[in-house]
Write a protein that holds these residues in place. Sequence first.
Motif, short mmCIF file in Angstrom:
data_model
loop_
_atom_site.label_atom_id
_atom_site.label_comp_id
_atom_site.label_asym_id
_atom_site.label_seq_id
_atom_site.Cartn_x
_atom_site.Cartn_y
_atom_site.Cartn_z
N GLY A 54 -10.06 10.72 82.44
CA GLY A 54 -8.81 9.55 82.38
C GLY A 54 -9.06 8.30 82.04
O GLY A 54 -8.41 7.70 81.48
N HIS A 55 -10.52 7.92 82.49
CA HIS A 55 -10.91 6.52 82.07
C HIS A 55 -11.18 6.35 80.89
O HIS A 55 -10.91 5.29 80.21
CB HIS A 55 -12.06 6.28 83.07
CG HIS A 55 -11.99 5.79 84.37
ND1 HIS A 55 -12.70 6.48 85.32
CD2 HIS A 55 -10.77 5.54 85.27
CE1 HIS A 55 -12.28 5.88 86.56
NE2 HIS A 55 -11.17 5.50 86.42
N ALA A 56 -11.65 7.41 80.07
CA ALA A 56 -11.93 7.47 78.67
C ALA A 56 -10.79 7.08 77.81
O ALA A 56 -10.43 6.30 76.86
CB ALA A 56 -12.72 8.65 78.13
N VAL A 57 -9.77 8.04 78.17
CA VAL A 57 -8.46 7.83 77.60
C VAL A 57 -7.70 6.52 77.66
O VAL A 57 -7.14 5.98 76.66
CB VAL A 57 -7.32 9.10 77.82
CG1 VAL A 57 -6.06 8.68 77.17
CG2 VAL A 57 -8.10 10.63 77.49
N SER A 58 -7.72 5.92 78.96
CA SER A 58 -7.20 4.67 79.06
C SER A 58 -8.09 3.73 78.38
O SER A 58 -7.26 2.76 77.92
CB SER A 58 -7.49 4.37 80.96
OG SER A 58 -7.04 3.07 80.85
N PHE A 59 -9.30 3.79 78.39
CA PHE A 59 -10.28 2.66 77.60
C PHE A 59 -9.62 2.88 76.24
O PHE A 59 -9.57 1.70 75.43
CB PHE A 59 -11.67 3.10 77.68
CG PHE A 59 -12.34 2.57 76.72
CD1 PHE A 59 -13.07 1.15 76.97
CD2 PHE A 59 -12.88 3.31 75.75
CE1 PHE A 59 -14.02 0.39 75.94
CE2 PHE A 59 -13.86 2.42 74.70
CZ PHE A 59 -14.30 1.24 74.80
N LEU A 60 -9.44 4.06 75.76
CA LEU A 60 -8.98 4.03 74.27
C LEU A 60 -7.85 3.74 73.88
O LEU A 60 -7.46 2.88 72.78
CB LEU A 60 -9.30 5.38 73.72
CG LEU A 60 -10.79 5.93 73.59
CD1 LEU A 60 -10.80 7.38 73.29
CD2 LEU A 60 -11.70 4.95 72.57
N THR A 61 -6.92 3.87 74.83
CA THR A 61 -5.36 3.44 74.81
C THR A 61 -5.28 2.01 74.78
O THR A 61 -4.54 1.22 73.83
CB THR A 61 -4.48 3.93 75.73
OG1 THR A 61 -4.69 5.34 75.76
CG2 THR A 61 -3.11 3.51 75.65
N ARG A 62 -6.16 1.24 75.60
CA ARG A 62 -6.11 -0.13 75.79
C ARG A 62 -6.71 -0.74 74.42
O ARG A 62 -6.12 -1.99 73.75
CB ARG A 62 -6.96 -0.85 76.71
CG ARG A 62 -6.24 -0.61 78.29
CD ARG A 62 -6.88 -1.27 79.41
NE ARG A 62 -7.96 -0.27 79.91
CZ ARG A 62 -9.42 -0.69 79.63
NH1 ARG A 62 -9.62 -1.50 79.09
NH2 ARG A 62 -9.96 0.29 80.02
#
Length: 313
Positions: free
Chosen positions: A295-303
Amino acid sequence: MTTPSGAQTVRFPSAGTECDAWFFAGSSGSPFEIDGKRPVVVMAHGFAGTKDSGLAPFAQRFSEAGLAVFAFDYRGFGLSDGQPRQQISLERQADDYRAAIVAAKKQPGVDPNRVILWGVSQSGGHALTVASGRLDIAAVISVIPLVNGLAAGRVAYDQVGGAAIARSTASAVASAVSSKLGRGPKMMRVVGEPGDRDAALTAPGFLESYLAIAGPSWRNEVDASVGLEIGGFRADKHVGDLDAPVLVQIADYDSAAPPQAAAKTAFKARAEVRHYPCDHFDVFEGNDWFEPCVGHAVSFLTRHLADKAVSAR
């Protein structure tokens, strides 16, 4: 073996050897798309690992988020060709990453200028090394990374003692000499129970954890000469040349990849850091820290990438 849902098998060359990969095209209507093209996550496993041993859940989550994914096996491992089998060469593996990037860029719908390198454990170090100095890398995600072989050696010394380290070194030298003489390498287990003198990873719970994610192509053996490779592994030396945003995900109680070394490397790389109160294998699916990690990885890439994609439209 069965290709995971949403993926197709791709073969690509690395130094004249055919490697095996899974390509996930990514979900439709991707928030990451610019002119119909989306970034691609290039990923490989860690120490003696294969893509069918726990990588598919990460790849599928990235694909569902709208990213393309290219997950591959190193030469000599899993479904990739190459001889000798089960022999780790850190230089060859880094070259396989570079060859995988070339192949990933050729896949349909992929933006060749937005490559994301993702690595776990030993490949977390490779991702940092390979990304250094490249202009086509849009982001790097380094999960529970091994970044400093000497630091890992000190952890192993504290776990098993000097006598075991000396035996391991002797086995590594013997395997290298035997191979040069044409007699074949000396093999050791990748993972074993605590006290197993013929296994590389023997921390409590590691055997059960590795077997829980092991796929059909994985073999619990590795050329013992790897002991001569790991000591000189220094991914932390290269991170000062990284221009892309970096996420380093650290298991604070890691018994294999020293978290202190990962934290120092992350600081040098000016990385975003996420900490998880768990051991090395607890970030894989089936454990409590998989969801926070992915979840943190997807959030990081989204930002860093999806928001830019919206601005570019």
